[in-house]
Design a protein around this motif. Structure first.
Motif, mmCIF file in Angstrom:
data_model
loop_
_atom_site.group_PDB
_atom_site.id
_atom_site.type_symbol
_atom_site.label_atom_id
_atom_site.label_comp_id
_atom_site.label_asym_id
_atom_site.label_seq_id
_atom_site.Cartn_x
_atom_site.Cartn_y
_atom_site.Cartn_z
ATOM 1 N N HIS A 1 0.647 -1.144 0.000
ATOM 2 C CA HIS A 1 -0.042 0.179 0.005
ATOM 3 C C HIS A 1 0.924 1.150 0.207
ATOM 4 N N GLY A 2 1.997 1.220 0.455
ATOM 5 C CA GLY A 2 2.972 2.449 0.309
ATOM 6 C C GLY A 2 2.806 2.907 1.779
ATOM 7 N N ILE A 3 3.546 4.086 1.959
ATOM 8 C CA ILE A 3 3.816 4.921 3.246
ATOM 9 C C ILE A 3 2.792 5.996 3.270
ATOM 10 N N GLY A 4 2.758 6.902 2.473
ATOM 11 C CA GLY A 4 1.771 8.012 2.384
ATOM 12 C C GLY A 4 2.039 8.962 3.352
ATOM 13 N N ALA A 5 1.097 9.451 4.170
ATOM 14 C CA ALA A 5 1.406 10.389 5.330
ATOM 15 C C ALA A 5 1.037 9.320 6.625
ATOM 16 N N LEU A 6 0.471 8.338 6.431
ATOM 17 C CA LEU A 6 0.180 7.279 7.544
ATOM 18 C C LEU A 6 1.311 6.704 8.189
ATOM 19 N N LYS A 7 2.410 6.329 7.313
ATOM 20 C CA LYS A 7 3.270 5.664 7.990
ATOM 21 C C LYS A 7 4.539 6.435 7.993
ATOM 22 N N ARG A 8 4.536 7.625 7.588
ATOM 23 C CA ARG A 8 5.659 8.643 7.296
ATOM 24 C C ARG A 8 6.628 8.576 8.427
ATOM 25 N N ASP A 9 6.017 8.815 9.781
ATOM 26 C CA ASP A 9 6.771 8.879 10.894
ATOM 27 C C ASP A 9 7.241 7.552 11.384
ATOM 28 N N LYS A 10 6.720 6.603 10.767
ATOM 29 C CA LYS A 10 7.239 5.129 11.358
ATOM 30 C C LYS A 10 8.445 4.794 10.751
ATOM 31 N N LEU A 11 8.536 5.514 9.426
ATOM 32 C CA LEU A 11 9.608 4.850 8.354
ATOM 33 C C LEU A 11 10.975 5.030 8.969
ATOM 34 N N PRO A 12 11.255 6.052 9.754
ATOM 35 C CA PRO A 12 12.766 6.494 10.361
ATOM 36 C C PRO A 12 13.097 5.465 11.440
ATOM 37 N N HIS A 13 12.030 4.732 11.815
ATOM 38 C CA HIS A 13 12.314 3.671 12.866
ATOM 39 C C HIS A 13 12.687 2.381 12.399
#
Ligand code: FAD
Ligand code: S2G
Ligand code: ZN
Length: 478
Positions: free
Chosen positions: A428-440
């Motif tokens: 599904h991708g990252i979008g805004a929903l998972k943007r701030d989880k990505l750096p972890h």
């Protein structure tokens, strides 16, 4: 400034293709009905040239653009932020078929073509376009490529990326990159096509694509099976790979809770076997061999699975209508969840071998965190992709459950996925929903390289800012 921009956009696409105020309603709320944005306007170009001119006008006015296809995305990437300062650029009007080349087995279409219409056009040309997902009635090929969509036939045909040979893209400064060749081999510099595929509208706007077409299979066999555990489902998958080889086309797992919701909200679908075992598996094979040859191989597989007690019960679809009905049950899980109430979704992938341990560990952790939580676990087991979703405990307030537990539940799920060598976003991708989880979950090197690519291709941070990555230019809200 904003009224001048709107006037400029009207000159480019015509007044009736620039929507403002209430007319933008369909374009500013995400499919899950969870997030609501506000657009300066929605602009609907009818050609690549118009897209280029719209981008130039927005770049000049320093106004951000959110590219949009069918708006079926599930990670808050396709709608504007709530500031009312962004232009939604809808590709829906650009739905032309530009060329079909049967001898090269390729088709070139514009980005706004709806996936189901594309499948039909390719079928009428005597071929198969194998990308297939529950949203195919409204998602567009531009959105499918921007999210590198997966769906139910990845185990054989791959993701959207694997089906695309060429792209036409409008860049952040309004130039047109014309890369619509239909070559299966082209090693002439960096792989620009695959940089744009999966970039979720943050690096360029896909306006057309040259796609692969495949031979239509002579035979298609579909079976619905009841399996006692995920270990048994994995063993069935391994057996199917061994016995069917490349003919294995789809392998979907569904837990009892997922099927109970379908049975509750759509009893007319008559979900088979769902009360017998904790899981059901829907598998499909398609073959260039004759129907009798394919059926014999399929029956041998299911007999062996029964003998090895991998499968408790099984039905083989007698005809394409029954096969379609079984797939319709699988595709109705998302809608059944929505009918049950707002819910927390996770689109994760893991090595198939790690899935039973991940599910056992995470089920236990979530039951401890939220007693009575309902775990709606289903997905494309054939490619290690689970939709490990959760629903509020029976009879409790769904919105309150999401508000109170979404973050904590996500933490448990993503930590466990990471621990088992998986990914927090499979298709599904990252979008805004998972943007701030990505750096972890991404290395600093990977994040830095992605920021440099974004900076190089969209230095003004105009294209879908704060999606996938937080924009460097500002730390603003996403
Ligand atoms: P949109 O939602 O409009 O946009 C999605 C993203 O792509 C946004 O970031 C947007 O900015 C960008 N974008 C859109 N068009 C362009 C373009 N032309 N150029 C550049 N960027 C663009 N997804 C799966 O992968 N597999 C599934 O099995 C699946 N099942 C689903 C079932 C249901 C019921 C629903 C509602 C969704 C499902 N999805 C699935 C998610 C969704 O359908 C996919 O992500 C799909 O690819 C989105 O296509 P779209 O045209 O709706 O794009
Ligand atoms: C599917 C839909 C998203 C979800 O049906 O395969 O991608 O979690 C999913 O409901
Ligand atoms: Zn899916």
């Amino acid at each position: 400034m904003q009224t001048q921009l709107i006037a400029a956009l009207q000159r480019i696409v015509g007044d009736n293709n620039v929507l403002v105020g209430d007319a933008t309603a369909d374009y500013v709320t995400d499919w899950r009905q969870r997030t609501h944005g506000q657009a300066l306007c929605v602009v609907r170009p009818g050609s690549t040239q118009q897209v280029a001119e719209v981008v130039q006008a927005c770049a000049q006015a320093q106004v951000a653009i959110v590219p949009q296809g069918g708006n079926t995305g599930l990670v808050e990437g396709s709608i504007p932020q709530a500031t009312g300062e962004q232009v939604v650029l809808s590709l829906r009007r650009m739905a032309a078929v530009r060329a079909i080349d049967p001898h090269n087995m390729t088709i070139t279409v514009e980005a706004g073509v709806v996936l189901q219409n594309l499948q039909k056009t390719v079928d009428e040309a005597g071929f198969l376009f194998p990308l297939s997902l529950g949203a195919e009635g409204s998602c567009t090929i531009g959105g499918n490529l921007a999210t590198n969509a997966g769906g139910t036939q990845v185990v054989r045909y791959g993701n959207a990326r694997d089906l695309c040979l060429g792209l036409e893209v409008v860049t952040a400064d309004g130039q047109v990159w014309e890369g619509l060749h239909g070559l299966r081999k082209d090693n002439t510099g960096y792989d620009l096509r695959n940089l744009f595929i999966g970039s979720e509208g943050t690096l360029g706007i896909i306006t057309a694509a040259t796609l692969r077409m495949f031979p239509q299979p002579a035979a298609q066999l579909t079976a619905w099976t009841a399996v006692a555990s995920l270990e048994a489902a994995n063993a069935l998958l391994a057996l199917a790979h061994t016995q069917l080889g490349a003919a294995l086309t789809g392998f979907e797992v569904m837990n009892q809770q997922a099927l109970q919701l379908v049975d509750k909200h759509y009893p007319h679908l008559r979900v088979p076997m769902w009360q017998q075992t904790p899981f059901c598996v829907l598998l499909e094979a398609s073959d260039s061999e004759s129907e009798s040859h394919a059926r014999a191989a399929f029956e041998r597989l299911l007999e062996a699975a029964m003998e090895q007690e991998l499968v408790v019960d099984a039905i083989i679809a007698e005809n394409l209508k029954q096969a379609h009905d079984l797939w319709h049950i699988r595709e109705s899980i998302t809608l059944a969840q929505a009918a049950e109430g707002v819910n927390v979704k996770h689109d994760v992938s893991l090595p198939v071998s790690r899935i039973p341990a991940f599910v056992a560990q995470t089920d236990a952790a979530l039951q401890a965190l939220v007693p009575g939580i309902r775990l709606v676990n289903f997905g494309h087991l054939g490619d290690g992709n689970l939709h490990y979703n959760t629903q509020a405990p029976e009879g409790s307030d769904a919105a309150a459950f999401v508000a109170q537990f979404e973050d904590a539940v996500g933490e448990v799920v993503y930590q466990a996925v990471h621990q088992h060598g998986g990914s927090i976003s499979a298709e599904h991708g990252i979008g805004a929903l998972k943007r701030d989880k990505l750096p972890h979950y991404k290395s600093p090197v990977a994040l830095e390289l992605m920021q440099r690519i974004k900076q190089a291709l969209d230095p003004q941070q105009l294209l879908n800012p704060h999606r996938v990555l937080r924009s460097r230019a500002s730390g603003g809200e996403g």
